[in-house]
Design a protein around this motif. Structure first.
Motif, mmCIF file in Angstrom:
data_model
loop_
_atom_site.group_PDB
_atom_site.id
_atom_site.type_symbol
_atom_site.label_atom_id
_atom_site.label_comp_id
_atom_site.label_asym_id
_atom_site.label_seq_id
_atom_site.Cartn_x
_atom_site.Cartn_y
_atom_site.Cartn_z
ATOM 1 N N GLY A 174 0.782 -1.227 0.000
ATOM 2 C CA GLY A 174 0.000 0.000 0.000
ATOM 3 C C GLY A 174 0.811 1.273 0.000
ATOM 4 N N PRO A 175 0.112 2.411 -0.036
ATOM 5 C CA PRO A 175 0.782 3.709 -0.153
ATOM 6 C C PRO A 175 1.616 4.115 1.055
ATOM 7 N N GLY A 176 1.450 3.446 2.178
ATOM 8 C CA GLY A 176 2.257 3.762 3.352
ATOM 9 C C GLY A 176 3.645 3.169 3.302
ATOM 10 N N PHE A 177 3.889 2.280 2.327
ATOM 11 C CA PHE A 177 5.218 1.679 2.210
ATOM 12 C C PHE A 177 6.122 2.621 1.425
ATOM 13 N N ASP A 178 7.288 2.911 1.976
ATOM 14 C CA ASP A 178 8.217 3.878 1.392
ATOM 15 C C ASP A 178 9.262 3.147 0.541
ATOM 16 N N TRP A 179 8.995 3.048 -0.751
ATOM 17 C CA TRP A 179 9.904 2.351 -1.659
ATOM 18 C C TRP A 179 11.250 3.063 -1.770
ATOM 19 N N GLN A 180 11.247 4.388 -1.662
ATOM 20 C CA GLN A 180 12.515 5.129 -1.705
ATOM 21 C C GLN A 180 13.367 4.803 -0.489
ATOM 22 N N ARG A 181 12.718 4.602 0.654
ATOM 23 C CA ARG A 181 13.462 4.222 1.854
ATOM 24 C C ARG A 181 14.095 2.854 1.660
ATOM 25 N N LEU A 182 13.343 1.923 1.076
ATOM 26 C CA LEU A 182 13.905 0.606 0.815
ATOM 27 C C LEU A 182 15.067 0.707 -0.166
ATOM 28 N N ALA A 183 14.910 1.512 -1.204
ATOM 29 C CA ALA A 183 15.992 1.687 -2.187
ATOM 30 C C ALA A 183 17.252 2.194 -1.506
ATOM 31 N N ALA A 184 17.098 3.144 -0.574
ATOM 32 C CA ALA A 184 18.259 3.676 0.141
ATOM 33 C C ALA A 184 18.918 2.580 0.984
ATOM 34 N N CYS A 185 18.106 1.727 1.603
ATOM 35 C CA CYS A 185 18.653 0.637 2.418
ATOM 36 C C CYS A 185 19.372 -0.397 1.561
ATOM 37 N N LEU A 186 18.985 -0.488 0.280
ATOM 38 C CA LEU A 186 19.574 -1.473 -0.625
ATOM 39 C C LEU A 186 20.664 -0.881 -1.507
ATOM 40 N N ALA A 187 21.146 0.306 -1.160
ATOM 41 C CA ALA A 187 22.188 0.944 -1.967
ATOM 42 C C ALA A 187 23.359 -0.010 -2.160
ATOM 43 N N GLY A 188 23.796 -0.139 -3.408
ATOM 44 C CA GLY A 188 24.921 -1.007 -3.716
ATOM 45 C C GLY A 188 24.537 -2.431 -4.058
ATOM 46 N N VAL A 189 23.252 -2.759 -3.938
ATOM 47 C CA VAL A 189 22.771 -4.097 -4.284
ATOM 48 C C VAL A 189 22.004 -3.986 -5.590
ATOM 49 N N ASP A 190 22.306 -4.849 -6.543
ATOM 50 C CA ASP A 190 21.694 -4.792 -7.868
ATOM 51 C C ASP A 190 20.353 -5.523 -7.869
ATOM 52 N N ILE A 191 19.334 -4.866 -7.286
ATOM 53 C CA ILE A 191 17.979 -5.406 -7.223
ATOM 54 C C ILE A 191 17.036 -4.321 -7.716
ATOM 55 N N ALA A 192 16.227 -4.644 -8.728
ATOM 56 C CA ALA A 192 15.322 -3.663 -9.320
ATOM 57 C C ALA A 192 14.015 -3.571 -8.523
ATOM 58 N N LEU A 193 13.568 -2.332 -8.298
ATOM 59 C CA LEU A 193 12.283 -2.086 -7.670
ATOM 60 C C LEU A 193 11.236 -1.883 -8.761
ATOM 61 N N PRO A 194 9.952 -1.954 -8.421
ATOM 62 C CA PRO A 194 8.916 -1.728 -9.435
ATOM 63 C C PRO A 194 9.114 -0.377 -10.126
ATOM 64 N N PRO A 195 8.939 -0.306 -11.445
ATOM 65 C CA PRO A 195 9.205 0.927 -12.186
ATOM 66 C C PRO A 195 8.480 2.156 -11.674
ATOM 67 N N ARG A 196 7.270 1.985 -11.205
ATOM 68 C CA ARG A 196 6.490 3.150 -10.759
ATOM 69 C C ARG A 196 7.007 3.733 -9.456
ATOM 70 N N HIS A 197 7.906 3.026 -8.797
ATOM 71 C CA HIS A 197 8.439 3.505 -7.527
ATOM 72 C C HIS A 197 9.792 4.153 -7.753
#
Length: 197
Positions: A174-197
């Motif tokens: 849902g909208p309360g999940f912060d995909w940018q926060r997850l991306a920051a936590c995964l910095a340096g790991v080659d894992i793609a997030l959903p395009p809309r995020h």
């Protein structure tokens, strides 16, 4: 139990079981298809009853031990047999119900990266939370640790929400999940997030 450290790696696995997680075996699983490429992590959210945190109802649901009469909401899900590989509580505590080598029953009818039946080649993680509500910093840290640990054992390349793989049918996390926060936590790991995020 304290939340796992950020440094989980290949040596932290016992077959498909992550040693950093509390293990509670679910009967709701099956074998993956031959040749399945486990490259997707699916993020869900759950609380039982909805909006209530801290109990053991999720653990009971995933192990077919939920008392269907304990709350009026449970009548709506009576008899449901589901599981996720992992569950992250509000404080970051990590539980595991199904070996990541096996197929958990978390995605249902689904489609992502050109494939359907996402249960076949994904790992499902439930965050203790409610669609639309915010999640805790400890949960993002544990989720990032889990993704890093999975990437040491499997060819993990994608992370998506249940809402992404089953649009129109599911809305979690849902909208309360912060995909940018997850991306920051995964910095340096080659894992793609959903395009809309």
């Amino acid at each position: 139990m304290t939340e796992p450290t950020d440094s989980a790696g290949a040596s932290d696995w016992d077959s498909g079981w992550l040693r950093a997680a509390r293990r509670l075996d679910s009967p709701n699983f099956g074998p993956r298809p031959t040749g399945a490429c486990i490259d997707l992590l699916v993020v869900h959210s759950i609380s039982l009853p909805p909006g209530r945190y801290g109990g053991d109802e999720v653990q009971r649901l995933f192990t077919n031990r939920l008392d269907w009469n304990a709350h009026p909401y449970f009548a709506q899900i009576r008899g449901l047999e589901v599981s996720a590989h992992f569950y992250i509580r509000r404080d970051g505590e990590l539980w595991q119900f199904v070996s990541a080598d096996d197929r958990a029953w978390h995605a249902g009818v689904s489609y992502w990266r050109g494939r359907d039946n996402c249960n076949d080649d994904s790992v499902g993680v439930e965050l203790e939370g409610l669609e639309g509500d915010r999640f805790e910093e400890a949960q993002y840290r544990t989720l990032a640790m889990l993704a890093r640990a999975l990437s040491t054992r499997y060819p993990l390349a994608h992370v998506a929400g249940h809402e992404d793989i089953a649009p129109g049918r599911k809305r979690d996390p849902g909208p309360g999940f912060d995909w940018q926060r997850l991306a920051a936590c995964l910095a340096g790991v080659d894992i793609a997030l959903p395009p809309r995020h």
